[in-house]
Design a protein around this motif. Structure first.
Motif, mmCIF file in Angstrom:
data_model
loop_
_atom_site.group_PDB
_atom_site.id
_atom_site.type_symbol
_atom_site.label_atom_id
_atom_site.label_comp_id
_atom_site.label_asym_id
_atom_site.label_seq_id
_atom_site.Cartn_x
_atom_site.Cartn_y
_atom_site.Cartn_z
ATOM 1 N N LEU A 2 8.966 -38.107 12.505
ATOM 2 C CA LEU A 2 8.758 -36.738 12.953
ATOM 3 C C LEU A 2 8.199 -35.848 11.849
ATOM 4 O O LEU A 2 7.564 -34.829 12.119
ATOM 5 N N GLY A 3 8.408 -36.246 10.594
ATOM 6 C CA GLY A 3 7.777 -35.526 9.498
ATOM 7 C C GLY A 3 6.258 -35.603 9.580
ATOM 8 O O GLY A 3 5.554 -34.609 9.358
ATOM 9 N N TRP A 4 5.744 -36.788 9.912
ATOM 10 C CA TRP A 4 4.303 -36.934 10.108
ATOM 11 C C TRP A 4 3.841 -36.160 11.334
ATOM 12 O O TRP A 4 2.776 -35.541 11.332
ATOM 13 N N VAL A 5 4.637 -36.196 12.398
ATOM 14 C CA VAL A 5 4.287 -35.453 13.609
ATOM 15 C C VAL A 5 4.174 -33.963 13.305
ATOM 16 O O VAL A 5 3.221 -33.296 13.727
ATOM 17 N N ALA A 6 5.142 -33.421 12.560
ATOM 18 C CA ALA A 6 5.122 -31.998 12.228
ATOM 19 C C ALA A 6 3.878 -31.629 11.424
ATOM 20 O O ALA A 6 3.346 -30.520 11.568
ATOM 21 N N ARG A 7 3.414 -32.550 10.605
ATOM 22 C CA ARG A 7 2.213 -32.289 9.803
ATOM 23 C C ARG A 7 0.957 -32.194 10.666
ATOM 24 O O ARG A 7 -0.074 -31.665 10.213
ATOM 25 N N SER A 8 1.031 -32.698 11.893
ATOM 26 C CA SER A 8 -0.132 -32.634 12.786
ATOM 27 C C SER A 8 -0.055 -31.447 13.740
ATOM 28 O O SER A 8 -0.912 -31.289 14.609
ATOM 29 N N LEU A 9 0.970 -30.590 13.588
ATOM 30 C CA LEU A 9 1.127 -29.406 14.426
ATOM 31 C C LEU A 9 0.546 -28.187 13.704
ATOM 32 O O LEU A 9 0.836 -27.962 12.526
ATOM 33 N N SER A 10 -0.250 -27.403 14.400
ATOM 34 C CA SER A 10 -0.828 -26.213 13.775
ATOM 35 C C SER A 10 0.262 -25.182 13.498
ATOM 36 O O SER A 10 1.333 -25.218 14.117
ATOM 37 N N PRO A 11 0.025 -24.252 12.583
ATOM 38 C CA PRO A 11 1.053 -23.237 12.262
ATOM 39 C C PRO A 11 1.513 -22.429 13.462
ATOM 40 O O PRO A 11 2.637 -21.934 13.480
ATOM 41 N N THR A 12 0.668 -22.292 14.481
ATOM 42 C CA THR A 12 1.043 -21.525 15.675
ATOM 43 C C THR A 12 1.286 -22.419 16.886
ATOM 44 O O THR A 12 1.493 -21.917 17.997
ATOM 45 N N GLY A 13 1.269 -23.731 16.683
ATOM 46 C CA GLY A 13 1.409 -24.659 17.796
ATOM 47 C C GLY A 13 2.854 -24.852 18.224
ATOM 48 O O GLY A 13 3.793 -24.419 17.559
ATOM 49 N N LYS A 14 3.029 -25.539 19.348
ATOM 50 C CA LYS A 14 4.363 -25.843 19.870
ATOM 51 C C LYS A 14 4.466 -27.313 20.227
ATOM 52 O O LYS A 14 3.515 -27.925 20.732
ATOM 53 N N LEU A 15 5.637 -27.872 19.958
ATOM 54 C CA LEU A 15 5.952 -29.259 20.295
ATOM 55 C C LEU A 15 7.009 -29.252 21.393
ATOM 56 O O LEU A 15 8.013 -28.543 21.290
ATOM 57 N N ALA A 16 6.797 -30.050 22.425
ATOM 58 C CA ALA A 16 7.761 -30.138 23.518
ATOM 59 C C ALA A 16 8.199 -31.585 23.709
ATOM 60 O O ALA A 16 7.395 -32.510 23.585
ATOM 61 N N THR A 17 9.488 -31.762 24.000
ATOM 62 C CA THR A 17 10.029 -33.069 24.339
ATOM 63 C C THR A 17 11.096 -32.901 25.406
ATOM 64 O O THR A 17 11.732 -31.843 25.499
ATOM 65 N N TYR A 18 11.294 -33.961 26.177
ATOM 66 C CA TYR A 18 12.329 -33.930 27.213
ATOM 67 C C TYR A 18 13.721 -34.051 26.616
ATOM 68 O O TYR A 18 14.720 -33.706 27.257
ATOM 69 N N SER A 19 13.841 -34.538 25.395
ATOM 70 C CA SER A 19 15.142 -34.863 24.808
ATOM 71 C C SER A 19 15.865 -33.624 24.280
ATOM 72 O O SER A 19 15.255 -32.757 23.648
ATOM 73 N N THR B 190 12.243 -31.403 9.375
ATOM 74 C CA THR B 190 10.814 -31.367 9.044
ATOM 75 C C THR B 190 10.313 -29.943 8.803
ATOM 76 O O THR B 190 9.143 -29.749 8.490
ATOM 77 N N GLY B 191 11.191 -28.961 8.987
ATOM 78 C CA GLY B 191 10.805 -27.570 8.792
ATOM 79 C C GLY B 191 10.529 -26.818 10.077
ATOM 80 O O GLY B 191 10.159 -25.636 10.039
ATOM 81 N N LEU B 192 10.727 -27.465 11.221
ATOM 82 C CA LEU B 192 10.490 -26.805 12.496
ATOM 83 C C LEU B 192 11.716 -26.027 12.962
ATOM 84 O O LEU B 192 12.852 -26.380 12.645
ATOM 85 N N LYS B 193 11.481 -24.964 13.694
ATOM 86 C CA LYS B 193 12.535 -24.231 14.390
ATOM 87 C C LYS B 193 12.635 -24.807 15.797
ATOM 88 O O LYS B 193 11.642 -25.298 16.345
ATOM 89 N N ILE B 194 13.810 -24.744 16.407
ATOM 90 C CA ILE B 194 13.964 -25.356 17.728
ATOM 91 C C ILE B 194 14.550 -24.382 18.748
ATOM 92 O O ILE B 194 15.272 -23.446 18.407
ATOM 93 N N GLY B 195 14.212 -24.635 19.991
ATOM 94 C CA GLY B 195 14.766 -23.908 21.114
ATOM 95 C C GLY B 195 14.957 -24.869 22.270
ATOM 96 O O GLY B 195 14.578 -26.046 22.189
ATOM 97 N N ALA B 196 15.540 -24.389 23.345
ATOM 98 C CA ALA B 196 15.819 -25.223 24.514
ATOM 99 C C ALA B 196 14.874 -24.858 25.652
ATOM 100 O O ALA B 196 14.512 -23.698 25.829
ATOM 101 N N THR B 197 14.474 -25.879 26.419
ATOM 102 C CA THR B 197 13.702 -25.632 27.631
ATOM 103 C C THR B 197 14.593 -25.881 28.840
ATOM 104 O O THR B 197 15.602 -26.584 28.757
ATOM 105 N N ALA B 198 14.229 -25.293 29.956
ATOM 106 C CA ALA B 198 15.064 -25.363 31.152
ATOM 107 C C ALA B 198 15.169 -26.787 31.684
ATOM 108 O O ALA B 198 14.221 -27.574 31.570
ATOM 109 N N PRO B 199 16.327 -27.149 32.251
ATOM 110 C CA PRO B 199 16.461 -28.475 32.876
ATOM 111 C C PRO B 199 15.451 -28.620 34.019
ATOM 112 O O PRO B 199 15.126 -27.650 34.709
ATOM 113 N N VAL B 200 14.971 -29.853 34.199
ATOM 114 C CA VAL B 200 14.051 -30.151 35.293
ATOM 115 C C VAL B 200 14.603 -31.336 36.069
ATOM 116 O O VAL B 200 14.546 -32.480 35.614
#
Length: 317
Positions: free
Chosen positions: A202-219, A231-241
């Motif tokens: 995930l450290g490599w993944v974070a390096r491929s994210l732009s400074p204003t980009g967003k990463l989403a996962t179901y987990s 990796t230095g990212l901030k996190i939040g929760a998305t609504a259950p689907v």
């Protein structure tokens, strides 16, 4: 690679289909609705409708699979701005899954030219002009390495699908300077595929994210969230689907990130939050699971079972 068992489409609750993986013992998409999951867990949280109003959008689809997440993203972007240039990179272990999805017509529910584009992406006949007008295809094989990239180019789409172990191909993406506006992180679950949920990967993944980009996962796994924060990212929760569990949204800025609930915050203080590690990005799933279990056994953090009991009692009051 070992010969893959035949893949039989399985209908999900929204009428779309998915495949079942005998290797991982999981469906590729939620049985609550495969197409719904792609839209609600990945496309909407990464705000692609807003990003589509710009001349260019860059996407990174980790574990491309059947192609639903990318198809839903393209549908959203081009329905708002047909002239938007989409620069796209996908990572997938091998082409068998997306090829099966194309062969069985699972992407035909999306509007043109999406099925044809993604079909050309996974089954280009050779370098040069595709049988589809205006589509150019190319194939690159790295000598001595089990890595292949397939590229499709049109006036509105520049896409490269990297085939091989994502722990290797993500490094190729970063080294080429790709910076995504949106990343879809969609491997099989952490217990079954821990190698793609480690701090190192995930450290490599974070390096491929732009400074204003967003990463989403179901987990919403505490181990995944801890690894993302490492990796230095901030996190939040998305609504259950379609189920009780939320997903996770991450970026370098916590502005506009939906906050974690008190229960989720406390979960990050339990042994469940100890992340998977793979220092050389080459260990087997069993080695990665064993390393984490050893760290959990020695941890002074609260047992996850205690956290569950405490919140279960709160819910009963």
């Amino acid at each position: 690679m070992a010969e893959m068992m035949p893949l039989t489409p399985q209908e999900t609750s929204d009428g779309s289909f998915t495949f079942y993986s005998p290797e991982f013992g999981e469906l590729f998409h939620s049985y609550h609705g495969a197409r719904q999951e792609a839209r609600c867990k990945f496309v909407e949280p990464t705000e692609l409708a807003q990003k589509a109003q710009t001349p260019r959008v860059r996407l990174l689809d980790l574990c491309y699979g059947l192609g639903y997440n990318t198809a839903s993203a393209l549908e959203t972007i081009w329905s708002i701005n047909p002239a938007c240039l989409v620069e796209w990179v996908g990572l997938e272990l091998d082409a068998a899954i997306p090829q099966a999805a194309i062969a069985q017509g699972l992407l035909n529910a999306w509007p043109s030219p999406i099925p044809a584009l993604l079909g050309a992406l996974v089954t280009p006949a050779a370098n040069g002009e595709s049988t589809i007008p205006g589509v150019h295809c190319s194939v690159l094989e790295l000598q001595g390495e089990s890595r292949v990239s397939r590229t499709v180019t049109t006036p509105q789409f520049q896409g490269t699908l990297w085939l091989g172990d994502a722990r290797n191909t993500i490094q190729q993406v970063v080294n080429q300077g790709f910076q995504a506006d949106a990343i879809f992180l969609d491997p099989f679950s952490p217990p079954n595929c821990p190698q793609l949920w480690t701090v190192e990967f995930l450290g490599w993944v974070a390096r491929s994210l732009s400074p204003t980009g967003k990463l989403a996962t179901y987990s919403c796994s505490a181990s995944v969230r801890t690894a993302l924060m490492a990796t230095g990212l901030k996190i939040g929760a998305t609504a259950p689907v379609g189920r009780r569990s939320p997903g996770t949204l991450a970026s370098f800025c916590d502005r506009d990130l939906p906050p974690l609930s008190p229960q989720e915050q406390e979960h990050l203080q339990t042994r469940a939050a100890i992340p998977y590690r793979d220092p050389t990005l080459s260990d087997s799933a069993e080695e990665i699971r064993h390393r984490r279990q050893q760290e959990q056994d020695l941890s002074p953090l609260e047992p996850t079972s205690s956290w569950k009991k405490r919140w279960a009692s709160i819910a009963e009051k």
